[in-house]
Structure formats: structure tokens, C-alpha cells
Design a protein around this motif. Structure first.
Motif, PDB file in Angstrom:
ATOM      1  N   ILE A   1     -12.104   3.293 -45.815  1.00  0.00           N
ATOM      2  CA  ILE A   1     -12.791   3.058 -44.540  1.00  0.00           C
ATOM      3  C   ILE A   1     -14.097   2.338 -44.864  1.00  0.00           C
ATOM      4  CG2 ILE A   1     -13.548   4.121 -42.387  1.00  0.00           C
ATOM      5  CD1 ILE A   1     -10.609   4.681 -43.187  1.00  0.00           C
ATOM      6  N   ALA A   2     -14.367   1.263 -44.133  1.00  0.00           N
ATOM      7  CA  ALA A   2     -15.506   0.400 -44.471  1.00  0.00           C
ATOM      8  C   ALA A   2     -16.222  -0.035 -43.193  1.00  0.00           C
ATOM      9  CB  ALA A   2     -15.017  -0.809 -45.261  1.00  0.00           C
ATOM     10  N   PRO A   3     -17.395  -0.646 -43.333  1.00  0.00           N
ATOM     11  CA  PRO A   3     -18.134  -1.088 -42.147  1.00  0.00           C
ATOM     12  C   PRO A   3     -17.416  -2.197 -41.387  1.00  0.00           C
ATOM     13  CG  PRO A   3     -19.609  -0.901 -44.032  1.00  0.00           C
ATOM     14  CD  PRO A   3     -18.201  -0.796 -44.556  1.00  0.00           C
ATOM     15  N   ASN A   4     -17.528  -2.114 -40.079  1.00  0.00           N
ATOM     16  CA  ASN A   4     -17.052  -3.187 -39.204  1.00  0.00           C
ATOM     17  C   ASN A   4     -18.275  -3.728 -38.448  1.00  0.00           C
ATOM     18  OD1 ASN A   4     -15.444  -4.901 -37.733  1.00  0.00           O
ATOM     19  ND2 ASN A   4     -14.209  -3.320 -36.776  1.00  0.00           N
ATOM     20  N   GLU A   5     -18.300  -3.647 -37.150  1.00  0.00           N
ATOM     21  CA  GLU A   5     -19.412  -4.196 -36.357  1.00  0.00           C
ATOM     22  C   GLU A   5     -20.730  -3.464 -36.635  1.00  0.00           C
ATOM     23  OE1 GLU A   5     -20.565  -4.578 -31.598  1.00  0.00           O
ATOM     24  OE2 GLU A   5     -18.560  -3.950 -32.209  1.00  0.00           O
ATOM     25  N   PHE A   6     -21.817  -4.222 -36.819  1.00  0.00           N
ATOM     26  CA  PHE A   6     -23.130  -3.617 -37.023  1.00  0.00           C
ATOM     27  C   PHE A   6     -23.619  -2.996 -35.714  1.00  0.00           C
ATOM     28  CE2 PHE A   6     -27.804  -3.871 -37.142  1.00  0.00           C
ATOM     29  CZ  PHE A   6     -28.055  -3.205 -38.317  1.00  0.00           C
ATOM     30  N   VAL A   7     -24.082  -1.756 -35.780  1.00  0.00           N
ATOM     31  CA  VAL A   7     -24.517  -1.038 -34.574  1.00  0.00           C
ATOM     32  C   VAL A   7     -26.041  -1.094 -34.420  1.00  0.00           C
ATOM     33  CG1 VAL A   7     -24.560   1.188 -33.380  1.00  0.00           C
ATOM     34  CG2 VAL A   7     -22.536   0.516 -34.691  1.00  0.00           C
ATOM     35  N   HIS A   8     -26.754  -0.554 -35.395  1.00  0.00           N
ATOM     36  CA  HIS A   8     -28.212  -0.555 -35.312  1.00  0.00           C
ATOM     37  C   HIS A   8     -28.824  -0.200 -36.663  1.00  0.00           C
ATOM     38  CE1 HIS A   8     -27.528   3.791 -33.778  1.00  0.00           C
ATOM     39  NE2 HIS A   8     -27.933   3.895 -35.020  1.00  0.00           N
ATOM     40  N   ALA A   9     -30.135  -0.408 -36.744  1.00  0.00           N
ATOM     41  CA  ALA A   9     -30.912   0.026 -37.911  1.00  0.00           C
ATOM     42  C   ALA A   9     -32.000   0.947 -37.389  1.00  0.00           C
ATOM     43  CB  ALA A   9     -31.536  -1.173 -38.628  1.00  0.00           C
ATOM     44  N   GLU A  10     -32.155   2.100 -38.042  1.00  0.00           N
ATOM     45  CA  GLU A  10     -33.157   3.065 -37.569  1.00  0.00           C
ATOM     46  C   GLU A  10     -34.003   3.529 -38.740  1.00  0.00           C
ATOM     47  OE1 GLU A  10     -30.671   5.735 -35.397  1.00  0.00           O
ATOM     48  OE2 GLU A  10     -29.600   6.450 -37.152  1.00  0.00           O
ATOM     49  N   PHE A  11     -35.234   3.932 -38.414  1.00  0.00           N
ATOM     50  CA  PHE A  11     -36.230   4.153 -39.459  1.00  0.00           C
ATOM     51  C   PHE A  11     -37.088   5.379 -39.180  1.00  0.00           C
ATOM     52  CE2 PHE A  11     -35.100  -0.252 -39.466  1.00  0.00           C
ATOM     53  CZ  PHE A  11     -35.075  -0.600 -40.800  1.00  0.00           C
ATOM     54  N   MET A  12     -37.542   5.981 -40.295  1.00  0.00           N
ATOM     55  CA  MET A  12     -38.555   7.039 -40.243  1.00  0.00           C
ATOM     56  C   MET A  12     -39.698   6.612 -41.165  1.00  0.00           C
ATOM     57  SD  MET A  12     -36.033  10.394 -40.586  1.00  0.00           S
ATOM     58  CE  MET A  12     -37.393  11.575 -40.594  1.00  0.00           C
ATOM     59  N   PHE A  13     -40.915   6.648 -40.639  1.00  0.00           N
ATOM     60  CA  PHE A  13     -42.111   6.222 -41.370  1.00  0.00           C
ATOM     61  C   PHE A  13     -42.998   7.446 -41.594  1.00  0.00           C
ATOM     62  CE2 PHE A  13     -41.873   1.540 -40.645  1.00  0.00           C
ATOM     63  CZ  PHE A  13     -40.825   1.517 -39.733  1.00  0.00           C
ATOM     64  N   LYS A  14     -43.186   7.852 -42.849  1.00  0.00           N
ATOM     65  CA  LYS A  14     -43.963   9.063 -43.113  1.00  0.00           C
ATOM     66  C   LYS A  14     -45.454   8.753 -43.227  1.00  0.00           C
ATOM     67  CE  LYS A  14     -44.555  13.420 -43.894  1.00  0.00           C
ATOM     68  NZ  LYS A  14     -43.897  14.239 -44.925  1.00  0.00           N
ATOM     69  N   ASP A  15     -46.232   9.387 -42.366  1.00  0.00           N
ATOM     70  CA  ASP A  15     -47.695   9.304 -42.444  1.00  0.00           C
ATOM     71  C   ASP A  15     -48.224  10.509 -41.668  1.00  0.00           C
ATOM     72  OD1 ASP A  15     -50.468   8.765 -42.035  1.00  0.00           O
ATOM     73  OD2 ASP A  15     -50.075   6.633 -42.382  1.00  0.00           O
ATOM     74  N   GLN A  16     -48.584  11.538 -42.416  1.00  0.00           N
ATOM     75  CA  GLN A  16     -48.965  12.806 -41.771  1.00  0.00           C
ATOM     76  C   GLN A  16     -50.167  12.667 -40.855  1.00  0.00           C
ATOM     77  OE1 GLN A  16     -49.015  15.555 -45.272  1.00  0.00           O
ATOM     78  NE2 GLN A  16     -47.303  16.514 -44.177  1.00  0.00           N
ATOM     79  N   GLY A  17     -51.082  11.746 -41.215  1.00  0.00           N
ATOM     80  CA  GLY A  17     -52.232  11.537 -40.344  1.00  0.00           C
ATOM     81  C   GLY A  17     -51.878  10.727 -39.116  1.00  0.00           C
ATOM     82  N   LYS A  18     -51.270   9.588 -39.353  1.00  0.00           N
ATOM     83  CA  LYS A  18     -50.989   8.644 -38.271  1.00  0.00           C
ATOM     84  C   LYS A  18     -50.020   9.216 -37.241  1.00  0.00           C
ATOM     85  CE  LYS A  18     -49.739   3.717 -37.847  1.00  0.00           C
ATOM     86  NZ  LYS A  18     -49.354   2.511 -38.636  1.00  0.00           N
TER      87      LYS A  18
END
Lengths: 171, 171
Positions: free
Chosen positions: B102-119
Motif C-alpha cells: 500500500i503506497a501514497p496516492n493523491e496528496f491530501v495535506h501537510a500539517e505541522f506542530m511548532f514547539k515554543d513554550q513561550g510563544k
């Protein structure tokens, strides 16, 4: 004088990126056919992934700079000389935190294809083939003929330059 | 004079690697909470992968340099400030050349987590959350509160610093 020095330094920086891009991993024995493990493969960008449900393994297919450039340009049949494809393989396990997500468990091996039509013309594929087993990266194969096992398995995809992987769609 | 120039140039080269490591992707709109898409995420190294059999998607989890260093050191609870985790998601498809893969087909999305305890202390997680949809990378979410949906889903893994991913075992 300063301009000459600047040119020299910048040239050195640029060239070093080329020359040092795919050095051999220190402390890892070469494959029986003499191929050495690329030191930096864990840092290479992703080309695709797969989940083999026939043997319950998860795979990431990565590439060196030549391979990534080719993959993104759609220049993969044939892949250009200098391209290296790497595949990291793990046994699968359902995630405790999300049981419907299957993820890597124990590391199985890393395997590679090195494209060089001149250097590897004798095996009939234009690729060099190698695999290193487990966390201690032990070279796989009894002798230089071991790559015939790789080639036999890849023969069904001879028409796609011996490569199973299709680069995943990316923005 | 030459020595000063050498130092200046080498410093510039070293610093540029740091400063330019995570620039914003040109031509892509920021998420509603102001977070910008990292330009080079497709080049980041792999932390793990997953296959979600509940919604038939394949995922690669990658990290910026801070995140990769932390993942390889086992320094992930908490992840250090500056770490960015990215996830590329595709719909799944069986491979024509190997139907049990089983492999990738259509690209769905890109999601991110940015670590900055202060910000990002105000949302209670110490992470900034963002997602860009599809091949045109359209920012996801109506307004800055959209990240509450991310946080709600990640709450079961609050004790692992809000992160589902366990770095895959690597040599």
C-alpha cells in the motif's frame, strides 16, 4: 587578493557539498560486491513510503540529492547516473495511542540501489544493489552474486528502470 | 586581513545555515493563526511513518534540524523549543506492481506542530498548530481558533507532549 580568496573559499564550500554528499558510513563493512553504505542516508529526503501487508513491514524510500532532483522533475525512467535510492524497513505494529494507525516497530534493514550505467553494466541493470541488516548494519549476502537475488525480485519492474517506487505526489 | 576575511566568510556560511533553515514558503498564505509554512519541509529527514487504516491514508512524519536532533537523542518529552514536526498525508492505493504493498496516492495535506513554550503558551500546549490543504497548499481553518480542533484530537497524548509520533528505531 581578497577577491581571489573569496572565490577560492566559496568554491571550496560548493565543491565540498558535492564531494562529501554521499561518503561511506564509518565503521560499517561494505556489501560483498564492494558497495559502501552511504553515511547520511537517514538525512535524505523522502521519495515515497509503503506498507507491505504480505510481510507486515513498513518502508520509507529516500534518495540522495541526485535522486530527489530526478524524482521531483519526473526524470525517473531511466533514473540518472549518480542517483541512490535507499529504503528503510521496519516490522509493523499498531500504535498504542491510535490502534488504527500502523507504524514502524523493530528496524529490519536498509537497502539501496546505486545508479551508474557504466559502473554497473555487467549485472545487466545499470544499478548496484546492496543491503545492510539490523541495528548493527551487517552487510547482507554471501558473495558478490547476492545481488542476483535483488535483481530477480525486481525483474517485473524492469520497464520502470528496475524500480518499484513511484515518487509520491508532493506540492 | 586575510584571516579576518576567512573568519567572516566561514561565520556567514555557518550562520546562514541556521538563519535560513526554516524560512517561510514563498507564495503560500499563512495559517489563520499567523503560522507560516516552512519552505523546505519536503527536504526534512524522516522521524516515522504511519498507515491509518481507519481513514485509508499514508503519512510521513518529518522534522526540522532541531526536531531530528531531539528525536535521535530521545529528547522528546518534552520536545525542545524550536522543534518543528511536519506530517505529509496521502490517500492510500495498492501498488500496481505489487498489490500487497500500500503506497501514497493523491496528496491530501501537510500539517505541522511548532514547539515554543513561550510563544504558544496561551493555547495551553506550548505548540503552534497549522495545516495546509492539497497541492495548492491552501491554509486550513476559518480563524485562529481552528487550532483548537488539532488540540482536541491530540489531547489523548498530552502526556507525551501532545505528540502521537514515536521516532522510528534507526541504526
Amino acid at each position: 587578493m581578497q577577491k581571489g580568496l573569496v572565490t577560492t573559499l566559496l568554491t571550496a564550500v560548493v565543491l565540498s557539498g558535492q564531494v562529501w554528499a554521499d561518503p561511506a558510513a564509518p565503521g560499517v563493512a561494505p556489501a560483498p560486491n564492494g558497495i559502501q553504505l552511504p553515511a547520511n542516508y537517514k538525512d535524505w529526503a523522502v521519495i515515497s513510503i509503503s506498507h507491505r501487508v504480505d510481510n507486515n513491514t513498513m518502508r520509507v524510500i529516500v534518495g540522495n540529492e541526485v535522486a530527489i532532483k530526478a524524482a521531483r522533475a519526473g526524470n525517473t525512467n531511466p533514473w540518472p547516473d549518480g542517483a541512490i535510492l535507499g529504503k528503510m524497513v521496519w516490522k509493523e505494529a499498531a500504535k498504542d495511542s491510535w490502534p488504527k494507525a500502523i507504524a514502524p516497530n523493530e528496524f529490519v534493514h536498509a537497502e539501496f540501489m546505486f545508479k551508474d550505467q557504466g559502473k554497473y553494466q555487467d549485472n545487466g541493470t545499470g544499478w548496484g544493489w546492496a543491503r545492510w541488516l539490523g541495528m548493527d548494519q551487517k552487510p547482507w549476502g554471501k558473495d558478490a552474486n547476492a545481488e542476483q537475488e535483488c535483481i530477480a525480485c525486481h525483474t517485473p519492474v524492469k520497464s520502470s528502470d528496475w524500480v518499484f517506487t513511484t515518487p509520491a505526489q508532493l506540492p
